[in-house]
Motif scaffolding. Structure first.
Motif, PDB file in Angstrom:
ATOM      1  N   UNK A   1       0.847  -1.199   0.000  1.00  0.00           N
ATOM      2  CA  UNK A   1       0.000   0.000   0.000  1.00  0.00           C
ATOM      3  C   UNK A   1       0.884   1.252   0.000  1.00  0.00           C
ATOM      4  N   UNK A   2       1.277   1.673  -1.195  1.00  0.00           N
ATOM      5  CA  UNK A   2       2.114   2.858  -1.357  1.00  0.00           C
ATOM      6  C   UNK A   2       1.440   3.837  -2.302  1.00  0.00           C
ATOM      7  N   UNK A   3       1.575   5.111  -2.014  1.00  0.00           N
ATOM      8  CA  UNK A   3       1.030   6.152  -2.886  1.00  0.00           C
ATOM      9  C   UNK A   3       2.168   7.004  -3.434  1.00  0.00           C
ATOM     10  N   UNK A   4       2.061   7.379  -4.704  1.00  0.00           N
ATOM     11  CA  UNK A   4       3.018   8.313  -5.279  1.00  0.00           C
ATOM     12  C   UNK A   4       2.457   9.723  -5.149  1.00  0.00           C
ATOM     13  N   UNK A   5       3.195  10.666  -5.699  1.00  0.00           N
ATOM     14  CA  UNK A   5       2.769  12.064  -5.644  1.00  0.00           C
ATOM     15  C   UNK A   5       1.501  12.325  -6.451  1.00  0.00           C
TER      16      UNK A   5
ATOM     17  N   UNK B   1       8.211   7.903  -8.266  1.00  0.00           N
ATOM     18  CA  UNK B   1       8.425   6.466  -8.478  1.00  0.00           C
ATOM     19  C   UNK B   1       9.868   6.050  -8.203  1.00  0.00           C
ATOM     20  N   UNK B   2      10.810   6.839  -8.663  1.00  0.00           N
ATOM     21  CA  UNK B   2      12.217   6.499  -8.447  1.00  0.00           C
ATOM     22  C   UNK B   2      12.553   6.444  -6.963  1.00  0.00           C
ATOM     23  N   UNK B   3      12.092   7.396  -6.210  1.00  0.00           N
ATOM     24  CA  UNK B   3      12.383   7.424  -4.766  1.00  0.00           C
ATOM     25  C   UNK B   3      11.715   6.251  -4.047  1.00  0.00           C
ATOM     26  N   UNK B   4      10.499   5.905  -4.449  1.00  0.00           N
ATOM     27  CA  UNK B   4       9.812   4.768  -3.840  1.00  0.00           C
ATOM     28  C   UNK B   4      10.606   3.488  -4.058  1.00  0.00           C
ATOM     29  N   UNK B   5      11.046   3.258  -5.284  1.00  0.00           N
ATOM     30  CA  UNK B   5      11.807   2.038  -5.591  1.00  0.00           C
ATOM     31  C   UNK B   5      13.136   2.036  -4.846  1.00  0.00           C
ATOM     32  N   UNK B   6      13.842   3.157  -4.847  1.00  0.00           N
ATOM     33  CA  UNK B   6      15.115   3.228  -4.131  1.00  0.00           C
ATOM     34  C   UNK B   6      14.940   2.932  -2.641  1.00  0.00           C
ATOM     35  N   UNK B   7      13.917   3.495  -2.038  1.00  0.00           N
ATOM     36  CA  UNK B   7      13.671   3.272  -0.607  1.00  0.00           C
ATOM     37  C   UNK B   7      13.302   1.817  -0.340  1.00  0.00           C
ATOM     38  N   UNK B   8      12.488   1.240  -1.217  1.00  0.00           N
ATOM     39  CA  UNK B   8      12.110  -0.167  -1.055  1.00  0.00           C
ATOM     40  C   UNK B   8      13.342  -1.066  -1.112  1.00  0.00           C
ATOM     41  N   UNK B   9      14.229  -0.794  -2.039  1.00  0.00           N
ATOM     42  CA  UNK B   9      15.454  -1.593  -2.143  1.00  0.00           C
ATOM     43  C   UNK B   9      16.345  -1.401  -0.922  1.00  0.00           C
ATOM     44  N   UNK B  10      16.473  -0.159  -0.448  1.00  0.00           N
ATOM     45  CA  UNK B  10      17.278   0.107   0.756  1.00  0.00           C
ATOM     46  C   UNK B  10      16.737  -0.638   1.965  1.00  0.00           C
ATOM     47  N   UNK B  11      15.429  -0.775   2.036  1.00  0.00           N
ATOM     48  CA  UNK B  11      14.798  -1.447   3.187  1.00  0.00           C
ATOM     49  C   UNK B  11      14.694  -2.957   3.003  1.00  0.00           C
ATOM     50  N   UNK B  12      15.186  -3.473   1.892  1.00  0.00           N
ATOM     51  CA  UNK B  12      15.208  -4.911   1.668  1.00  0.00           C
ATOM     52  C   UNK B  12      13.862  -5.511   1.308  1.00  0.00           C
ATOM     53  N   UNK B  13      12.978  -4.716   0.728  1.00  0.00           N
ATOM     54  CA  UNK B  13      11.665  -5.249   0.349  1.00  0.00           C
ATOM     55  C   UNK B  13      11.793  -6.103  -0.912  1.00  0.00           C
TER      56      UNK B  13
ATOM     57  N   UNK C   1       6.464   3.498 -14.745  1.00  0.00           N
ATOM     58  CA  UNK C   1       7.690   4.004 -14.121  1.00  0.00           C
ATOM     59  C   UNK C   1       8.238   3.058 -13.066  1.00  0.00           C
ATOM     60  N   UNK C   2       7.382   2.254 -12.465  1.00  0.00           N
ATOM     61  CA  UNK C   2       7.794   1.422 -11.336  1.00  0.00           C
ATOM     62  C   UNK C   2       8.025  -0.036 -11.724  1.00  0.00           C
ATOM     63  N   UNK C   3       7.385  -0.498 -12.771  1.00  0.00           N
ATOM     64  CA  UNK C   3       7.501  -1.901 -13.156  1.00  0.00           C
ATOM     65  C   UNK C   3       8.942  -2.274 -13.483  1.00  0.00           C
ATOM     66  N   UNK C   4       9.323  -3.451 -13.007  1.00  0.00           N
ATOM     67  CA  UNK C   4      10.634  -3.986 -13.344  1.00  0.00           C
ATOM     68  C   UNK C   4      10.507  -5.427 -13.731  1.00  0.00           C
TER      69      UNK C   4
END
Length: 55
Positions: free
Chosen positions: A9-13, A24-36, A52-55
């Motif tokens: 449950x995440x919301x972008x701007x 989107x970039x900040x959300x993905x970076x933070x998720x990776x930093x937190x080990x999600x 923007x977020x799909x990988x």
């Protein structure tokens, strides 16, 4: 059984309740930093950030 760390449950701007820092970039970076292992963007009334977020 393998355990996964997720935030479903995440919301972008683009959402009224999202902050301007939630790109989107900040959300993905933070998720990776937190080990999600997975995230789900749940913007209100918009799917424009999906590509923007799909990988």
């Amino acid at each position: 059984m393998k355990e996964f760390r997720v935030d479903l449950h995440l919301h972008t701007c683009l959402s009224p309740c999202g902050s301007l820092e939630m790109s989107p970039q900040r959300i993905v970076e933070t998720a990776l930093e937190r080990g999600l292992d997975a995230i789900a963007v749940t913007d209100h009334n918009s799917t424009l950030q999906g590509p923007e977020i799909q990988t």
